[in-house]
Motif scaffolding. Structure first.
Motif: not given
Length: 225
Positions: A177-193
């Motif tokens: 959410r914080q990254c999107r608020t700043l205008g970052v468009k490309e965000i990737h998450d490893a999705g691993v716990c």
């Protein structure tokens, strides 16, 4: 191919200006001690991984990591010794080539930030407290201020980190959410716990504080001769 215990993330591997890694659990090393001793025991394996990356002889700059929101700007004057730790900081940014940035995690998220156009990079240690304090936001805004980066050009990658139901909140979602608020468009998450796979990762929560650390690494490649 190497069998060394580390992984790389495809979105970052596709960026030719930098190299990166995220170390995994190192087999056969006793990590049931305090953090300084554990990092000492892990250092040889971590150096071997840095050697595999081709950065073993580059300066390695790390942050003290106090679960705060301060960012260190690594400039040419920071080269000095082969290794240096910035006190009181949880994030590192640089536009200098041939300097490796590193943060240690064991449930918190290592957030890689790459601006391939400037170019510039950042690496942030962000757990629950750091996320609440906006440490990733600070890193991105510092890259904009110091290097002239634009958020829309940045690529952000999350490392494996602890997630519900093994942790009370999903701080990764707040970082997004914080990254999107700043205008970052490309965000990737490893999705691993991390707490879900103790054969592969260390987990401070699952192992009740007696555990090792994964080392996140990123560096800008030198210009070709």
């Amino acid at each position: 191919m190497t069998d060394l215990p580390f992984e790389q993330f495809p979105p970052l591997s596709a960026i030719r200006i930098c190299r990166h890694a995220f170390t995994q659990r190192i087999p056969g090393i006793d990590v049931s001690d305090d953090k300084p001793e554990v990092l000492k025991r892990l250092s040889a394996a971590h150096r071997e991984i840095r050697n595999e990356m081709g950065i073993a002889d580059w300066p390695l700059v790390t942050a003290q990591q106090i679960h705060g929101n301060k960012i260190a700007v690594v400039d040419n004057c920071s080269r000095g010794p082969v290794s240096r730790e910035f006190a009181g900081c949880d994030g590192l940014i640089t536009n200098q080539r041939g300097i490796a940035l590193g943060v240690y995690v064991a449930d918190c998220c290592a957030v890689y930030i790459v601006d391939p156009k400037t170019p510039a990079i950042g690496l942030v240690h962000s757990g629950r407290k750091g996320t609440e304090l906006g440490v990733v936001t600070n890193a991105i805004t510092e890259m904009i201020s110091r290097f002239g980066s634009e958020a829309a050009n940045m690529i952000v990658q999350f490392s494996p980190c602890i997630r519900p139901p093994h942790y009370e909140i999903d701080f990764g979602a707040e970082i997004v959410r914080q990254c999107r608020t700043l205008g970052v468009k490309e965000i990737h998450d490893a999705g691993v716990c991390t707490a879900c796979d103790l054969d592969r990762y260390y987990s401070y929560r699952a192992e009740k504080g007696k555990t090792g650390r994964m080392l996140a690494l990123i560096a800008l490649n030198p210009l070709a001769d």
